[in-house]
Motif scaffolding. Structure first.
Motif, PDB file in Angstrom:
ATOM      1  N   ASP A 331       0.742  -1.301  -0.047  1.00 38.05           N
ATOM      2  CA  ASP A 331      -0.093  -0.016   0.069  1.00 38.05           C
ATOM      3  C   ASP A 331       0.732   1.315  -0.242  1.00 38.05           C
ATOM      4  OD1 ASP A 331      -2.292  -1.514   0.273  1.00 38.05           O
ATOM      5  OD2 ASP A 331      -2.335  -1.669   2.481  1.00 38.05           O
ATOM      6  N   VAL A 332       2.030   1.276  -0.780  1.00 35.86           N
ATOM      7  CA  VAL A 332       2.971   2.243  -0.849  1.00 35.86           C
ATOM      8  C   VAL A 332       2.248   3.482  -1.723  1.00 35.86           C
ATOM      9  CG1 VAL A 332       5.116   3.243  -1.742  1.00 35.86           C
ATOM     10  CG2 VAL A 332       5.121   1.201  -0.166  1.00 35.86           C
ATOM     11  N   SER A 333       2.299   4.829  -1.178  1.00 36.81           N
ATOM     12  CA  SER A 333       2.182   5.852  -2.031  1.00 36.81           C
ATOM     13  C   SER A 333       2.965   6.947  -1.854  1.00 36.81           C
ATOM     14  CB  SER A 333       0.666   6.585  -1.445  1.00 36.81           C
ATOM     15  OG  SER A 333      -0.330   5.541  -1.776  1.00 36.81           O
ATOM     16  N   PHE A 334       3.077   7.796  -2.954  1.00 32.78           N
ATOM     17  CA  PHE A 334       4.103   8.908  -2.838  1.00 32.78           C
ATOM     18  C   PHE A 334       3.202  10.063  -3.801  1.00 32.78           C
ATOM     19  CE2 PHE A 334       7.281  11.615  -4.979  1.00 32.78           C
ATOM     20  CZ  PHE A 334       7.961  12.052  -3.812  1.00 32.78           C
ATOM     21  N   SER A 335       3.617  11.366  -3.343  1.00 35.91           N
ATOM     22  CA  SER A 335       2.933  12.447  -4.407  1.00 35.91           C
ATOM     23  C   SER A 335       4.026  13.624  -4.188  1.00 35.91           C
ATOM     24  CB  SER A 335       1.642  13.088  -3.613  1.00 35.91           C
ATOM     25  OG  SER A 335       2.056  13.500  -2.218  1.00 35.91           O
ATOM     26  N   TYR A 336       4.156  14.218  -5.525  1.00 36.12           N
ATOM     27  CA  TYR A 336       4.762  15.323  -5.781  1.00 36.12           C
ATOM     28  C   TYR A 336       3.817  16.568  -5.299  1.00 36.12           C
ATOM     29  CZ  TYR A 336       7.972  12.730  -8.656  1.00 36.12           C
ATOM     30  OH  TYR A 336       8.853  11.634  -9.001  1.00 36.12           O
ATOM     31  N   PHE A 346       1.052  11.851  -8.317  1.00 38.42           N
ATOM     32  CA  PHE A 346       1.184  10.827  -7.323  1.00 38.42           C
ATOM     33  C   PHE A 346       1.100   9.219  -7.894  1.00 38.42           C
ATOM     34  CE2 PHE A 346      -3.107  11.936  -7.300  1.00 38.42           C
ATOM     35  CZ  PHE A 346      -3.864  10.793  -7.558  1.00 38.42           C
ATOM     36  N   ILE A 347       1.692   8.403  -7.163  1.00 38.96           N
ATOM     37  CA  ILE A 347       1.487   7.028  -7.141  1.00 38.96           C
ATOM     38  C   ILE A 347       0.641   6.663  -5.957  1.00 38.96           C
ATOM     39  CG2 ILE A 347       3.594   6.656  -8.853  1.00 38.96           C
ATOM     40  CD1 ILE A 347       5.112   5.442  -6.226  1.00 38.96           C
ATOM     41  N   GLN A 348       0.064   5.549  -5.962  1.00 44.43           N
ATOM     42  CA  GLN A 348      -0.636   5.315  -4.811  1.00 44.43           C
ATOM     43  C   GLN A 348      -1.174   3.601  -4.871  1.00 44.43           C
ATOM     44  OE1 GLN A 348      -4.498   7.341  -4.682  1.00 44.43           O
ATOM     45  NE2 GLN A 348      -4.875   6.814  -6.964  1.00 44.43           N
ATOM     46  N   ASN A 349      -1.242   3.169  -3.638  1.00 50.18           N
ATOM     47  CA  ASN A 349      -1.598   1.855  -3.293  1.00 50.18           C
ATOM     48  C   ASN A 349      -0.839   1.005  -4.093  1.00 50.18           C
ATOM     49  OD1 ASN A 349      -3.467   3.018  -1.490  1.00 50.18           O
ATOM     50  ND2 ASN A 349      -5.147   3.075  -3.258  1.00 50.18           N
ATOM     51  N   ILE A 350       0.406   1.158  -4.009  1.00 51.06           N
ATOM     52  CA  ILE A 350       1.322   0.139  -4.809  1.00 51.06           C
ATOM     53  C   ILE A 350       1.706  -1.110  -3.867  1.00 51.06           C
ATOM     54  CG2 ILE A 350       3.783  -0.291  -5.737  1.00 51.06           C
ATOM     55  CD1 ILE A 350       2.033   1.921  -7.215  1.00 51.06           C
TER      56      ILE A 350
END
Length: 537
Positions: A331-336, A346-350
Protein backbone atom coordinates in the motif's frame (compact mmCIF):
# COMPACT_ATOMS: atom_id res chain seq x y z
CA UNK A 1 29.58 42.94 10.07
CA UNK A 2 29.19 39.54 8.44
CA UNK A 3 32.87 39.28 7.56
CA UNK A 4 34.00 39.67 11.21
CA UNK A 5 31.63 36.93 12.36
CA UNK A 6 32.69 34.94 9.32
CA UNK A 7 36.33 34.85 10.41
CA UNK A 8 35.44 34.08 14.00
CA UNK A 9 33.24 31.18 12.94
CA UNK A 10 35.31 29.68 10.13
CA UNK A 11 38.83 29.56 11.58
CA UNK A 12 40.58 28.60 14.79
CA UNK A 13 43.56 30.77 13.96
CA UNK A 14 43.62 33.79 16.30
CA UNK A 15 42.66 36.84 14.24
CA UNK A 16 44.42 39.10 16.72
CA UNK A 17 47.77 37.99 15.25
CA UNK A 18 46.83 39.44 11.88
CA UNK A 19 45.50 42.60 13.55
CA UNK A 20 48.66 42.94 15.64
CA UNK A 21 50.86 42.68 12.56
CA UNK A 22 48.60 45.22 10.84
CA UNK A 23 49.13 47.62 13.74
CA UNK A 24 52.91 47.12 13.57
CA UNK A 25 52.85 47.71 9.79
CA UNK A 26 50.81 50.87 10.29
CA UNK A 27 53.12 52.06 13.05
CA UNK A 28 56.22 51.42 10.91
CA UNK A 29 54.63 53.30 8.01
CA UNK A 30 53.83 56.24 10.25
CA UNK A 31 57.35 56.15 11.66
CA UNK A 32 58.61 56.56 8.10
CA UNK A 33 56.41 59.66 7.83
CA UNK A 34 57.77 61.13 11.07
CA UNK A 35 61.38 60.41 10.07
CA UNK A 36 60.83 61.97 6.64
CA UNK A 37 59.34 65.11 8.22
CA UNK A 38 62.21 65.47 10.69
CA UNK A 39 64.87 64.74 8.05
CA UNK A 40 63.31 67.21 5.62
CA UNK A 41 63.38 69.91 8.30
CA UNK A 42 67.04 69.13 9.08
CA UNK A 43 68.01 69.26 5.41
CA UNK A 44 66.33 72.66 5.17
CA UNK A 45 68.59 73.76 8.03
CA UNK A 46 71.68 72.10 6.46
CA UNK A 47 71.83 69.42 9.17
CA UNK A 48 72.22 65.67 8.62
CA UNK A 49 72.09 62.96 11.28
CA UNK A 50 73.13 59.37 10.52
CA UNK A 51 70.82 58.13 13.30
CA UNK A 52 67.78 59.24 11.31
CA UNK A 53 68.94 57.28 8.28
CA UNK A 54 69.46 54.17 10.43
CA UNK A 55 65.99 54.60 11.94
CA UNK A 56 64.59 55.01 8.43
CA UNK A 57 66.19 51.73 7.30
CA UNK A 58 64.90 49.91 10.41
CA UNK A 59 61.38 51.29 10.00
CA UNK A 60 61.44 50.43 6.31
CA UNK A 61 62.58 46.86 7.06
CA UNK A 62 59.84 46.38 9.66
CA UNK A 63 57.25 47.80 7.27
CA UNK A 64 58.36 45.58 4.35
CA UNK A 65 58.41 42.43 6.50
CA UNK A 66 55.05 43.04 8.20
CA UNK A 67 53.40 43.97 4.92
CA UNK A 68 54.59 40.76 3.28
CA UNK A 69 53.59 38.69 6.32
CA UNK A 70 50.16 40.32 6.42
CA UNK A 71 49.48 39.62 2.74
CA UNK A 72 50.68 36.00 2.88
CA UNK A 73 48.90 35.25 6.16
CA UNK A 74 45.62 36.80 5.03
CA UNK A 75 45.72 34.93 1.72
CA UNK A 76 46.50 31.62 3.45
CA UNK A 77 43.75 32.20 5.98
CA UNK A 78 41.08 33.06 3.42
CA UNK A 79 42.01 30.23 1.03
CA UNK A 80 41.79 27.77 3.92
CA UNK A 81 38.37 29.10 4.81
CA UNK A 82 37.18 28.95 1.19
CA UNK A 83 38.31 25.33 0.92
CA UNK A 84 36.49 24.41 4.14
CA UNK A 85 33.28 26.08 2.98
CA UNK A 86 33.34 24.40 -0.42
CA UNK A 87 33.98 20.99 1.11
CA UNK A 88 31.39 21.50 3.87
CA UNK A 89 28.65 22.68 1.51
CA UNK A 90 29.33 19.85 -0.93
CA UNK A 91 29.30 17.32 1.89
CA UNK A 92 25.94 18.59 3.12
CA UNK A 93 24.51 18.61 -0.40
CA UNK A 94 25.35 14.93 -0.89
CA UNK A 95 23.47 14.14 2.32
CA UNK A 96 20.31 15.99 1.27
CA UNK A 97 17.10 14.38 0.13
CA UNK A 98 16.74 13.94 -3.63
CA UNK A 99 13.51 15.93 -3.82
CA UNK A 100 15.25 19.02 -2.45
CA UNK A 101 18.00 18.77 -5.11
CA UNK A 102 15.42 18.26 -7.87
CA UNK A 103 13.30 21.21 -6.73
CA UNK A 104 16.22 23.59 -6.15
CA UNK A 105 17.97 23.10 -9.47
CA UNK A 106 21.72 23.34 -9.91
CA UNK A 107 22.30 27.03 -10.69
CA UNK A 108 22.23 28.30 -7.11
CA UNK A 109 24.48 25.48 -5.89
CA UNK A 110 27.04 26.11 -8.63
CA UNK A 111 26.93 29.88 -8.13
CA UNK A 112 27.46 29.74 -4.37
CA UNK A 113 30.08 26.99 -4.28
CA UNK A 114 32.16 28.26 -7.20
CA UNK A 115 31.49 31.92 -8.06
CA UNK A 116 30.56 33.23 -4.62
CA UNK A 117 33.39 31.50 -2.79
CA UNK A 118 35.77 32.74 -5.50
CA UNK A 119 34.74 36.30 -4.63
CA UNK A 120 35.77 35.69 -1.03
CA UNK A 121 39.07 34.30 -2.29
CA UNK A 122 39.66 37.42 -4.39
CA UNK A 123 39.42 39.78 -1.41
CA UNK A 124 42.44 38.30 0.40
CA UNK A 125 45.00 40.77 -0.98
CA UNK A 126 42.60 43.72 -0.80
CA UNK A 127 41.74 42.86 2.78
CA UNK A 128 45.37 42.78 3.91
CA UNK A 129 45.99 46.15 2.24
CA UNK A 130 42.82 47.60 3.77
CA UNK A 131 43.77 46.41 7.27
CA UNK A 132 47.22 47.89 6.96
CA UNK A 133 45.90 51.14 5.45
CA UNK A 134 43.33 51.54 8.20
CA UNK A 135 45.99 51.32 10.92
CA UNK A 136 48.26 53.68 8.98
CA UNK A 137 45.42 56.23 8.96
CA UNK A 138 44.73 55.80 12.68
CA UNK A 139 48.38 56.01 13.72
CA UNK A 140 48.99 58.95 11.38
CA UNK A 141 46.07 60.78 13.00
CA UNK A 142 47.79 60.20 16.33
CA UNK A 143 50.93 61.70 14.85
CA UNK A 144 48.86 64.63 13.63
CA UNK A 145 47.66 65.13 17.20
CA UNK A 146 51.29 65.31 18.29
CA UNK A 147 52.33 67.98 15.78
CA UNK A 148 49.06 69.96 15.65
CA UNK A 149 46.04 69.23 17.87
CA UNK A 150 44.11 71.98 16.05
CA UNK A 151 44.55 70.20 12.71
CA UNK A 152 43.34 66.96 14.22
CA UNK A 153 40.29 68.77 15.62
CA UNK A 154 39.45 70.11 12.16
CA UNK A 155 39.86 66.61 10.73
CA UNK A 156 37.55 65.15 13.40
CA UNK A 157 34.89 67.80 12.74
CA UNK A 158 35.00 67.09 9.01
CA UNK A 159 34.88 63.34 9.65
CA UNK A 160 31.88 63.87 11.95
CA UNK A 161 30.04 65.48 9.04
CA UNK A 162 31.27 63.02 6.41
CA UNK A 163 30.80 59.70 8.18
CA UNK A 164 26.95 59.76 8.41
CA UNK A 165 26.75 60.62 4.70
CA UNK A 166 29.27 57.90 3.94
CA UNK A 167 27.35 55.31 6.02
CA UNK A 168 24.09 56.14 4.22
CA UNK A 169 25.68 55.74 0.79
CA UNK A 170 27.44 52.59 1.90
CA UNK A 171 24.08 51.10 2.91
CA UNK A 172 22.70 51.94 -0.53
CA UNK A 173 25.75 50.28 -2.13
CA UNK A 174 25.12 47.06 -0.15
CA UNK A 175 21.52 46.99 -1.37
CA UNK A 176 22.66 47.43 -4.96
CA UNK A 177 25.22 44.64 -4.62
CA UNK A 178 22.52 42.30 -3.28
CA UNK A 179 20.53 42.94 -6.45
CA UNK A 180 23.66 42.38 -8.57
CA UNK A 181 24.27 39.00 -6.90
CA UNK A 182 20.69 37.85 -7.61
CA UNK A 183 20.84 38.99 -11.23
CA UNK A 184 24.16 37.23 -11.78
CA UNK A 185 22.68 33.97 -10.48
CA UNK A 186 19.79 34.34 -12.93
CA UNK A 187 22.25 35.07 -15.72
CA UNK A 188 24.23 31.94 -14.82
CA UNK A 189 20.98 29.96 -15.02
CA UNK A 190 20.14 31.45 -18.43
CA UNK A 191 23.55 30.53 -19.84
CA UNK A 192 23.04 27.02 -18.44
CA UNK A 193 19.73 26.76 -20.30
CA UNK A 194 21.49 27.44 -23.59
CA UNK A 195 24.34 24.99 -22.92
CA UNK A 196 22.22 22.20 -21.44
CA UNK A 197 19.46 22.60 -24.00
CA UNK A 198 21.79 23.11 -26.95
CA UNK A 199 20.46 20.22 -29.05
CA UNK A 200 16.83 21.13 -28.44
CA UNK A 201 17.43 24.75 -29.42
CA UNK A 202 19.11 23.67 -32.65
CA UNK A 203 15.81 22.13 -33.75
CA UNK A 204 13.59 25.06 -32.80
CA UNK A 205 14.68 28.46 -34.07
CA UNK A 206 11.76 30.23 -32.44
CA UNK A 207 12.49 28.65 -29.07
CA UNK A 208 16.19 29.47 -29.48
CA UNK A 209 15.37 33.13 -30.09
CA UNK A 210 13.00 33.23 -27.12
CA UNK A 211 15.61 31.72 -24.79
CA UNK A 212 18.23 34.14 -26.11
CA UNK A 213 15.89 37.12 -25.68
CA UNK A 214 15.32 36.06 -22.08
CA UNK A 215 19.10 35.87 -21.57
CA UNK A 216 19.48 39.35 -23.07
CA UNK A 217 16.84 40.68 -20.71
CA UNK A 218 18.55 39.13 -17.69
CA UNK A 219 21.95 40.40 -18.91
CA UNK A 220 20.54 43.93 -19.25
CA UNK A 221 19.09 43.77 -15.74
CA UNK A 222 22.45 42.54 -14.43
CA UNK A 223 24.19 45.34 -16.31
CA UNK A 224 21.83 48.00 -14.94
CA UNK A 225 22.20 46.68 -11.40
CA UNK A 226 25.99 46.69 -11.69
CA UNK A 227 26.06 50.22 -13.13
CA UNK A 228 23.81 51.51 -10.33
CA UNK A 229 26.02 49.85 -7.71
CA UNK A 230 29.13 51.31 -9.33
CA UNK A 231 27.51 54.77 -9.46
CA UNK A 232 26.98 54.67 -5.70
CA UNK A 233 30.57 53.48 -5.16
CA UNK A 234 32.01 56.22 -7.38
CA UNK A 235 29.93 58.79 -5.51
CA UNK A 236 31.36 57.44 -2.27
CA UNK A 237 34.98 57.64 -3.42
CA UNK A 238 34.47 61.09 -4.95
CA UNK A 239 32.91 62.33 -1.73
CA UNK A 240 35.87 61.02 0.30
CA UNK A 241 38.38 62.77 -1.97
CA UNK A 242 36.33 65.96 -1.91
CA UNK A 243 36.21 65.87 1.88
CA UNK A 244 39.95 65.39 2.02
CA UNK A 245 40.70 68.35 -0.25
CA UNK A 246 38.32 70.50 1.78
CA UNK A 247 40.39 69.56 4.83
CA UNK A 248 43.63 70.50 3.02
CA UNK A 249 42.12 73.87 2.04
CA UNK A 250 41.14 74.54 5.65
CA UNK A 251 44.61 73.60 6.90
CA UNK A 252 46.47 75.76 4.35
CA UNK A 253 44.21 78.76 3.73
CA UNK A 254 41.85 79.15 6.69
CA UNK A 255 43.60 78.14 9.91
CA UNK A 256 46.84 80.13 9.30
CA UNK A 257 44.72 83.28 8.85
CA UNK A 258 43.44 82.98 12.41
CA UNK A 259 46.33 81.30 14.22
CA UNK A 260 49.80 82.79 13.59
CA UNK A 261 51.58 80.15 15.69
CA UNK A 262 50.19 77.51 13.36
CA UNK A 263 52.22 78.74 10.35
CA UNK A 264 55.38 76.96 11.43
CA UNK A 265 53.60 73.60 11.45
CA UNK A 266 51.88 73.92 8.05
CA UNK A 267 54.53 71.95 6.18
CA UNK A 268 54.39 68.99 8.59
CA UNK A 269 50.60 69.07 8.75
CA UNK A 270 50.18 69.15 4.96
CA UNK A 271 52.83 66.45 4.47
CA UNK A 272 51.06 64.27 7.04
CA UNK A 273 47.65 64.93 5.46
CA UNK A 274 48.94 64.06 1.99
CA UNK A 275 50.54 60.95 3.45
CA UNK A 276 47.21 59.93 4.99
CA UNK A 277 45.38 60.42 1.69
CA UNK A 278 46.89 57.30 0.08
CA UNK A 279 45.95 54.80 2.82
CA UNK A 280 42.60 56.53 3.33
CA UNK A 281 41.80 56.20 -0.39
CA UNK A 282 42.81 52.54 -0.31
CA UNK A 283 40.59 51.89 2.70
CA UNK A 284 37.59 53.61 1.11
CA UNK A 285 38.30 52.04 -2.28
CA UNK A 286 37.98 48.55 -0.79
CA UNK A 287 34.73 49.27 1.06
CA UNK A 288 32.67 48.15 -2.00
CA UNK A 289 34.70 44.95 -2.07
CA UNK A 290 33.99 44.50 1.62
CA UNK A 291 30.28 45.09 0.97
CA UNK A 292 30.33 42.47 -1.77
CA UNK A 293 32.12 40.04 0.56
CA UNK A 294 29.50 40.63 3.27
CA UNK A 295 26.68 39.96 0.81
CA UNK A 296 28.46 36.87 -0.50
CA UNK A 297 28.95 35.50 3.02
CA UNK A 298 25.31 36.20 3.83
CA UNK A 299 24.19 34.34 0.69
CA UNK A 300 26.45 31.37 1.41
CA UNK A 301 25.16 31.02 4.96
CA UNK A 302 21.57 31.39 3.73
CA UNK A 303 22.15 28.53 1.28
CA UNK A 304 23.77 26.44 3.99
CA UNK A 305 20.78 26.99 6.30
CA UNK A 306 18.47 25.97 3.45
CA UNK A 307 20.51 22.82 2.81
CA UNK A 308 20.57 21.91 6.51
CA UNK A 309 16.78 22.11 6.67
CA UNK A 310 16.64 19.38 3.99
CA UNK A 311 19.36 17.07 5.23
CA UNK A 312 18.53 13.39 5.37
CA UNK A 313 18.40 13.42 9.15
CA UNK A 314 17.74 9.69 9.30
CA UNK A 315 21.22 8.71 8.16
CA UNK A 316 23.00 6.65 10.77
CA UNK A 317 26.12 4.52 11.11
CA UNK A 318 27.03 2.84 7.86
CA UNK A 319 26.18 -0.89 7.96
CA UNK A 320 24.99 -1.67 4.42
CA UNK A 321 22.49 -4.39 3.58
CA UNK A 322 24.27 -6.79 1.23
CA UNK A 323 21.81 -9.64 0.72
CA UNK A 324 18.07 -10.25 0.63
CA UNK A 325 15.56 -12.99 -0.09
CA UNK A 326 12.36 -11.01 -0.48
CA UNK A 327 11.28 -7.40 -0.79
CA UNK A 328 7.69 -6.29 -0.27
CA UNK A 329 5.94 -2.95 -0.93
CA UNK A 330 2.54 -2.76 0.76
CA UNK A 331 0.00 0.00 0.00
CA UNK A 332 2.84 2.40 -0.83
CA UNK A 333 1.95 5.93 -1.98
CA UNK A 334 3.99 9.00 -2.86
CA UNK A 335 3.04 12.43 -4.21
CA UNK A 336 4.85 15.42 -5.71
CA UNK A 337 3.89 18.74 -4.15
CA UNK A 338 3.34 22.10 -5.82
CA UNK A 339 4.58 25.32 -4.21
CA UNK A 340 1.15 25.79 -2.60
CA UNK A 341 1.28 22.28 -1.13
CA UNK A 342 -1.20 20.73 -3.53
CA UNK A 343 -0.43 17.39 -5.20
CA UNK A 344 0.73 17.54 -8.81
CA UNK A 345 1.27 13.79 -9.42
CA UNK A 346 1.24 10.73 -7.27
CA UNK A 347 1.57 6.98 -7.20
CA UNK A 348 -0.77 5.24 -4.82
CA UNK A 349 -1.58 1.89 -3.24
CA UNK A 350 1.41 0.11 -4.75
CA UNK A 351 1.65 -3.55 -3.78
CA UNK A 352 4.69 -5.30 -5.19
CA UNK A 353 6.82 -8.25 -4.12
CA UNK A 354 10.30 -9.21 -5.33
CA UNK A 355 12.35 -12.33 -4.87
CA UNK A 356 16.06 -12.90 -5.10
CA UNK A 357 17.13 -13.92 -8.60
CA UNK A 358 13.93 -12.63 -10.21
CA UNK A 359 13.68 -10.66 -13.46
CA UNK A 360 10.86 -8.12 -13.34
CA UNK A 361 9.84 -5.93 -16.28
CA UNK A 362 7.85 -2.74 -15.69
CA UNK A 363 5.89 -1.24 -18.58
CA UNK A 364 3.70 1.83 -18.92
CA UNK A 365 3.25 5.03 -20.86
CA UNK A 366 5.16 8.25 -20.39
CA UNK A 367 4.26 9.90 -17.10
CA UNK A 368 2.62 6.78 -15.74
CA UNK A 369 4.87 6.73 -12.67
CA UNK A 370 7.50 4.13 -13.59
CA UNK A 371 10.54 6.20 -12.62
CA UNK A 372 8.78 7.49 -9.49
CA UNK A 373 8.08 3.90 -8.46
CA UNK A 374 11.75 3.03 -8.91
CA UNK A 375 12.82 6.01 -6.78
CA UNK A 376 10.46 4.97 -4.00
CA UNK A 377 11.51 1.33 -4.30
CA UNK A 378 15.22 2.20 -4.08
CA UNK A 379 14.78 4.59 -1.14
CA UNK A 380 15.47 7.84 -3.01
CA UNK A 381 11.94 8.99 -2.09
CA UNK A 382 10.24 8.29 1.21
CA UNK A 383 6.72 6.86 0.84
CA UNK A 384 4.03 9.15 2.20
CA UNK A 385 1.97 6.07 3.01
CA UNK A 386 2.50 2.32 3.14
CA UNK A 387 5.46 0.16 4.13
CA UNK A 388 8.53 -1.48 2.65
CA UNK A 389 9.67 -4.78 4.13
CA UNK A 390 12.96 -6.55 3.51
CA UNK A 391 12.91 -10.22 4.48
CA UNK A 392 9.78 -9.40 6.51
CA UNK A 393 11.65 -6.66 8.40
CA UNK A 394 10.04 -3.23 8.26
CA UNK A 395 12.30 -0.63 6.64
CA UNK A 396 12.18 2.50 8.78
CA UNK A 397 13.70 5.83 7.77
CA UNK A 398 16.64 5.03 10.02
CA UNK A 399 17.35 2.03 7.76
CA UNK A 400 17.28 3.84 4.42
CA UNK A 401 20.94 4.84 4.48
CA UNK A 402 21.89 1.16 4.50
CA UNK A 403 18.87 -0.10 2.54
CA UNK A 404 19.91 1.89 -0.56
CA UNK A 405 23.15 -0.11 -0.69
CA UNK A 406 21.20 -3.07 -2.07
CA UNK A 407 20.79 -1.33 -5.42
CA UNK A 408 22.84 -0.43 -8.47
CA UNK A 409 20.89 1.85 -10.78
CA UNK A 410 20.95 3.26 -14.28
CA UNK A 411 18.17 5.84 -14.51
CA UNK A 412 17.35 7.64 -17.74
CA UNK A 413 19.18 10.74 -16.46
CA UNK A 414 22.17 8.79 -15.13
CA UNK A 415 25.57 10.37 -14.58
CA UNK A 416 28.65 8.55 -15.83
CA UNK A 417 31.78 8.78 -13.67
CA UNK A 418 35.09 8.28 -15.44
CA UNK A 419 36.72 6.87 -12.30
CA UNK A 420 35.72 3.68 -10.48
CA UNK A 421 34.97 5.46 -7.21
CA UNK A 422 34.21 3.27 -4.21
CA UNK A 423 35.71 0.11 -5.74
CA UNK A 424 38.82 -1.35 -4.14
CA UNK A 425 41.25 -3.91 -5.54
CA UNK A 426 39.97 -3.53 -9.08
CA UNK A 427 40.67 -6.52 -11.32
CA UNK A 428 41.80 -4.85 -14.54
CA UNK A 429 41.52 -8.13 -16.46
CA UNK A 430 37.85 -8.31 -15.58
CA UNK A 431 37.35 -4.67 -16.57
CA UNK A 432 38.88 -5.34 -19.98
CA UNK A 433 36.83 -8.52 -20.33
CA UNK A 434 33.62 -6.62 -19.61
CA UNK A 435 34.61 -3.91 -22.09
CA UNK A 436 34.89 -6.60 -24.73
CA UNK A 437 31.67 -8.32 -23.64
CA UNK A 438 29.74 -5.05 -23.83
CA UNK A 439 31.33 -4.24 -27.20
CA UNK A 440 33.25 -1.24 -25.86
CA UNK A 441 36.82 -2.45 -26.28
CA UNK A 442 37.44 -0.08 -29.22
CA UNK A 443 36.13 3.02 -27.40
CA UNK A 444 37.04 3.89 -23.81
CA UNK A 445 40.36 2.68 -22.46
CA UNK A 446 40.83 1.78 -18.82
CA UNK A 447 44.13 3.23 -17.55
CA UNK A 448 45.21 3.93 -13.96
CA UNK A 449 41.79 3.23 -12.53
CA UNK A 450 39.79 5.43 -14.88
CA UNK A 451 38.24 5.48 -18.34
CA UNK A 452 40.01 7.76 -20.78
CA UNK A 453 37.19 8.50 -23.23
CA UNK A 454 33.59 9.28 -22.32
CA UNK A 455 32.76 10.89 -25.66
CA UNK A 456 30.38 8.07 -26.54
CA UNK A 457 26.91 7.60 -27.95
CA UNK A 458 24.03 7.36 -25.49
CA UNK A 459 23.83 3.61 -25.92
CA UNK A 460 27.57 3.20 -25.36
CA UNK A 461 27.46 5.43 -22.28
CA UNK A 462 24.69 3.23 -20.89
CA UNK A 463 26.80 0.14 -21.52
CA UNK A 464 29.74 1.70 -19.74
CA UNK A 465 27.44 2.56 -16.83
CA UNK A 466 26.28 -1.07 -16.87
CA UNK A 467 29.89 -2.21 -16.70
CA UNK A 468 30.36 -0.15 -13.54
CA UNK A 469 27.19 -1.56 -11.95
CA UNK A 470 28.39 -5.10 -12.72
CA UNK A 471 31.67 -4.34 -10.96
CA UNK A 472 29.75 -2.96 -7.96
CA UNK A 473 28.11 -6.39 -7.69
CA UNK A 474 24.98 -5.28 -5.81
CA UNK A 475 22.08 -7.72 -5.20
CA UNK A 476 19.50 -5.68 -7.16
CA UNK A 477 20.03 -4.01 -10.53
CA UNK A 478 17.65 -1.22 -11.62
CA UNK A 479 17.59 -0.44 -15.36
CA UNK A 480 15.32 2.40 -16.50
CA UNK A 481 14.81 2.04 -20.27
CA UNK A 482 18.36 0.77 -20.68
CA UNK A 483 17.74 -1.06 -23.97
CA UNK A 484 16.01 1.89 -25.64
CA UNK A 485 19.27 3.26 -27.09
CA UNK A 486 20.96 -0.04 -28.00
CA UNK A 487 21.35 -1.45 -31.50
CA UNK A 488 19.27 -4.57 -32.33
CA UNK A 489 22.18 -7.01 -31.95
CA UNK A 490 23.24 -5.80 -28.52
CA UNK A 491 19.62 -5.48 -27.43
CA UNK A 492 19.10 -9.15 -28.22
CA UNK A 493 22.28 -10.06 -26.36
CA UNK A 494 21.17 -7.94 -23.40
CA UNK A 495 17.81 -9.68 -23.00
CA UNK A 496 18.67 -13.24 -24.03
CA UNK A 497 22.16 -13.61 -22.55
CA UNK A 498 23.18 -10.89 -20.10
CA UNK A 499 19.98 -10.77 -18.05
CA UNK A 500 19.81 -14.56 -17.89
CA UNK A 501 23.41 -14.70 -16.68
CA UNK A 502 22.61 -12.20 -13.93
CA UNK A 503 19.60 -14.29 -12.92
CA UNK A 504 21.73 -17.44 -12.80
CA UNK A 505 24.17 -15.60 -10.53
CA UNK A 506 21.35 -14.78 -8.11
CA UNK A 507 20.93 -11.13 -9.08
CA UNK A 508 17.53 -9.47 -9.12
CA UNK A 509 16.88 -7.29 -12.18
CA UNK A 510 14.13 -4.68 -12.41
CA UNK A 511 13.94 -3.20 -15.89
CA UNK A 512 11.64 -0.55 -17.31
CA UNK A 513 11.15 -1.56 -20.94
CA UNK A 514 8.85 -1.38 -23.93
CA UNK A 515 10.39 -4.29 -25.83
CA UNK A 516 7.39 -6.64 -25.81
CA UNK A 517 9.36 -8.96 -28.10
CA UNK A 518 11.37 -10.03 -25.04
CA UNK A 519 8.66 -9.99 -22.36
CA UNK A 520 8.67 -13.80 -22.25
CA UNK A 521 12.20 -13.70 -20.82
CA UNK A 522 11.02 -12.01 -17.62
CA UNK A 523 9.66 -13.88 -14.63
CA UNK A 524 6.92 -11.25 -14.38
CA UNK A 525 5.70 -8.16 -16.20
CA UNK A 526 3.78 -5.44 -14.34
CA UNK A 527 2.30 -2.21 -15.64
CA UNK A 528 2.13 1.31 -14.25
CA UNK A 529 -0.95 3.22 -15.35
CA UNK A 530 -1.67 6.76 -14.06
CA UNK A 531 0.24 6.16 -10.83
CA UNK A 532 -1.19 2.73 -10.11
CA UNK A 533 0.26 -0.74 -10.52
CA UNK A 534 -2.12 -2.84 -12.59
CA UNK A 535 -2.15 -6.32 -14.08
CA UNK A 536 -0.46 -6.70 -17.44
CA UNK A 537 -2.30 -8.88 -19.96
Amino acid sequence: MEIIQFFRQETNIPIHRVITVGIIAGFANSMLLAIINIAAEQVANSVFEVQLFVLYVIAFGIFAYTQRYLMIRTTTLIEEIVRKIRVRLTDKIRHCELRFIEESGQSDFYAQITQQTSLISQISLQMSLAIQSLFVVLISLCYLLFISPLSLLMAIILLGISIPIHVLNNYKAKEKHSIVAKQQTLLFESVGNILNGFKELKFNYKKSNAVFEHLQKVACLAESAKIEATYVEVTLMTFVRLSFYILIALLIFVIPAFFESYSGEVFKVVATSLFIMGPLTVTVFYIPTLNLANITIKNIYALEDKIESHLDSQERDFAPFTTFNSLQLTDVSFSYKNVDGSESFFIQNINLSLQQGEILFIVGGNGSGKSTLLKVLTGLYYPSEGTIQLDQQLIERTHYYNYRELFSTIFTDFHLFNHLYGLDNIDEKRVHALLAELELNDKPRFINGQFTNLNLSTGQRKRLALLITLLEDKPILILDEFAADQDPNFRQYFYETLLQTLKTNGKTVIAVTHDDKYFHLADRVVKMDYGKLVAYP
